[in-house]
Design a protein around this motif. Structure first.
Motif, short mmCIF file in Angstrom:
data_model
loop_
_atom_site.label_atom_id
_atom_site.label_comp_id
_atom_site.label_asym_id
_atom_site.label_seq_id
_atom_site.Cartn_x
_atom_site.Cartn_y
_atom_site.Cartn_z
N GLN A 43 0.85 -1.19 0.00
CA GLN A 43 0.00 0.00 0.00
C GLN A 43 0.89 1.24 0.00
O GLN A 43 1.70 1.42 0.90
CB GLN A 43 -0.93 0.00 1.22
N TRP A 44 0.76 2.06 -1.02
CA TRP A 44 1.60 3.22 -1.18
C TRP A 44 3.08 2.86 -1.06
O TRP A 44 3.84 3.46 -0.31
CB TRP A 44 1.20 4.35 -0.24
N TYR A 45 3.45 1.79 -1.77
CA TYR A 45 4.84 1.35 -1.90
C TYR A 45 5.43 0.88 -0.58
O TYR A 45 6.65 0.83 -0.41
CB TYR A 45 5.71 2.47 -2.52
N SER A 46 4.59 0.49 0.35
CA SER A 46 5.07 0.06 1.66
C SER A 46 4.05 -0.89 2.27
O SER A 46 3.27 -1.52 1.56
CB SER A 46 5.28 1.29 2.55
N SER A 89 -0.66 0.33 7.59
CA SER A 89 -0.29 1.19 8.73
C SER A 89 -0.10 0.41 10.03
O SER A 89 0.81 0.70 10.81
CB SER A 89 -1.35 2.28 8.93
N THR A 115 0.75 -7.00 -5.04
CA THR A 115 0.54 -5.65 -5.56
C THR A 115 -0.73 -5.62 -6.39
O THR A 115 -1.12 -6.62 -7.00
CB THR A 115 1.71 -5.18 -6.44
N TYR A 132 5.78 -1.84 -12.70
CA TYR A 132 6.98 -1.58 -11.90
C TYR A 132 8.19 -1.62 -12.84
O TYR A 132 8.97 -2.57 -12.86
CB TYR A 132 7.11 -2.61 -10.77
N ASN A 182 4.56 3.19 -12.25
CA ASN A 182 5.23 3.18 -10.96
C ASN A 182 6.71 3.58 -11.04
O ASN A 182 7.37 3.69 -10.01
CB ASN A 182 5.08 1.80 -10.30
N PHE A 242 11.73 -0.64 -3.99
CA PHE A 242 10.93 -0.43 -2.79
C PHE A 242 11.29 -1.41 -1.66
O PHE A 242 10.67 -1.38 -0.59
CB PHE A 242 9.44 -0.55 -3.13
#
Length: 224
Positions: free
Chosen positions: A89-92, A95, A129, A136, A142, A149
């Motif tokens: 999520q958002w390259y990571s 949360s 992904t 990518y 991307n 990443f």
């Protein structure tokens, strides 16, 4: 580029699967919306069926984001392999997975002076992904190969004295053909079931040494 290495009933329990001292593999399954998951849910369910594997559904275990650090450190100390399993999520990472890292991998426990609890263990990223693999790419939207990443994951492992194992990736997870998804889940289960008897482990370098000088983290730390 990192390449992905070559129907299961859904369990109802979101709690970790067994007692800490019974498991050599600890899978942190982090997905904020399991009902929408096509790939990660099946990976989670496959892991739950394997002996010697503890699965912690982070969003079920900590819906209030209040992580039990002592319990998590106990589980980590008992395991030889930590698996981070989540959608990108958002390259990571999601949360709650990031909060888990912030709180559980503490200075003086996981890294820094006296922080040797994880030294010699292994870290395996199992990620999916939404974008296709060709996205990518420098010519894709991307803009980077997916390898770009990975450094935060690799360096987290290095700082803790862990080996970073070749990731298992599934691109375009929402639209991957059923045959490809089933094969991906099968590879994941086979790898977990055969750990540590992976031929490529013999070719990996020893755990790196990333010594943090005590002066870099004084005991009395003010707000940054």
């Amino acid at each position: 580029m990192v390449a992905a290495m070559p129907t299961i009933p859904t369990p109802t329990s979101g709690a970790p699967s067994s007692e800490p001292d019974a498991d050599t593999i600890y899978v942190l399954a982090a997905h904020p919306h399991w009902r929408e998951s096509r790939a990660n849910r099946r990976l989670r369910d496959a892991a739950l069926r394997l002996p010697g594997v503890r699965v912690n559904d982070l969003y079920a275990s900590y819906p209030d984001y209040a992580i039990d650090v002592a319990a998590e450190q106990q589980r980590l100390a008992a395991a030889e392999l930590l698996v981070l399993m989540h959608p990108i999520q958002w390259y990571s990472m999601p949360s709650l997975q990031k909060l888990w890292m912030d709180e559980v991998l503490g200075y003086g426990w996981a890294y820094g002076p006296g922080g040797h609890a994880l030294r010699g263990k292994s870290l395996w990223l199992v990620a999916s992904t939404g974008g296709a693999q060709d996205s990518y790419h420098p010519a894709g939207y991307n803009r980077y190969f997916f390898d770009a990443f990975l450094p935060p994951y690799e360096q987290t492992a290095a700082l803790c004295g862990m080996r970073f194992l070749p990731p298992l990736l599934l691109h375009d997870a929402r639209r991957a053909p059923e045959s490809e998804l089933a094969a991906h889940v099968e590879v994941f289960a086979q790898r977990l079931g055969s750990y540590p008897d992976w031929p490529e482990l013999a070719e990996l370098e020893d755990c790196p040494e990333c010594m943090v000088p005590a002066g870099d983290r004084p005991q009395a730390q003010g707000a940054r």
